[in-house]
Design a protein around this motif. Sequence first.
Motif, PDB file in Angstrom:
ATOM      1  N   GLU A 179       0.807  -1.216   0.000  1.00  0.00           N
ATOM      2  CA  GLU A 179       0.000   0.000   0.000  1.00  0.00           C
ATOM      3  C   GLU A 179       0.843   1.270   0.000  1.00  0.00           C
ATOM      4  O   GLU A 179       0.293   2.365  -0.022  1.00  0.00           O
ATOM      5  CB  GLU A 179      -0.960  -0.011   1.185  1.00  0.00           C
ATOM      6  N   GLN A 189      -4.796   2.117 -10.012  1.00  0.00           N
ATOM      7  CA  GLN A 189      -4.397   2.558  -8.687  1.00  0.00           C
ATOM      8  C   GLN A 189      -5.459   3.479  -8.112  1.00  0.00           C
ATOM      9  O   GLN A 189      -5.650   4.596  -8.604  1.00  0.00           O
ATOM     10  CB  GLN A 189      -3.046   3.269  -8.714  1.00  0.00           C
ATOM     11  N   LYS A 222      -3.831   3.663  -2.414  1.00  0.00           N
ATOM     12  CA  LYS A 222      -3.578   2.219  -2.530  1.00  0.00           C
ATOM     13  C   LYS A 222      -2.418   1.952  -3.485  1.00  0.00           C
ATOM     14  O   LYS A 222      -1.974   2.829  -4.222  1.00  0.00           O
ATOM     15  CB  LYS A 222      -4.828   1.508  -3.074  1.00  0.00           C
TER      16      LYS A 222
END
Lengths: 114, 112
Positions: free
Chosen positions: A107, B38, B42
Amino acid sequence: NAGVTQTPKFQVLKTGQSMTLQCAQDMNHNSMYWYRQDPGMGLRLIYYSASEGTTDKGEVPNGYNVSRLNKREFSLRLESAAPSQTSVYFCASRLGAGGHGELFFGEGSRLTVL
Amino acid sequence: GENVEQHPSTLSVQEGDSAVIKCTYSDSASNYFPWYKQELGKGPQLIIDIRSNVGEKKDQRIAVTLNKTAKHFSLHITETQPEDSAVYFCAAIPSGNTPLVFGKGTRLSVIA
């Protein structure tokens, strides 16, 4: 199943300080990658490890070092941080040692160098 | 080495319209072309990919086309929805074990 885990998620450094970004994957993947993402620049490869025990430079390796500690873990170290290294860093992994197949990303770790 | 150009850098469409993002590549030996999405905050996630022995591939509302002669490939999203709003990256890889080379991304905004 956690996938790819990066730590820390956020970090602020002063110029000249050092730090290590940690990455671990629990998918038994062979290859691992570190990218940086800057506005308008896309994803640029810093270093990668095609298999445990090997590392190779990517497009923008200067100022970074990496360690493939074992099959699960791939760390990125900044020895003397510079403002130009302010970025979002992504670790990724892939099952195969070759280039094809899905990349799984963490992430991200947002790093600011003052 | 491989170079991937992606256009446009930003794209706004009305909900329900189609969106097209185009990429060109430089290495004629490239044989694998994935697309990643994307979402905000994230990491990128693979949404579709195509190999050089195929001209088109579809998965529900998304499709990718490949023109090997012209060295370009495109992502098509039909019936766009607000959840399609994201940054999309194309990528290419030459044969062998070299890593993916990404385009610079397209920020897609779907306006309700």
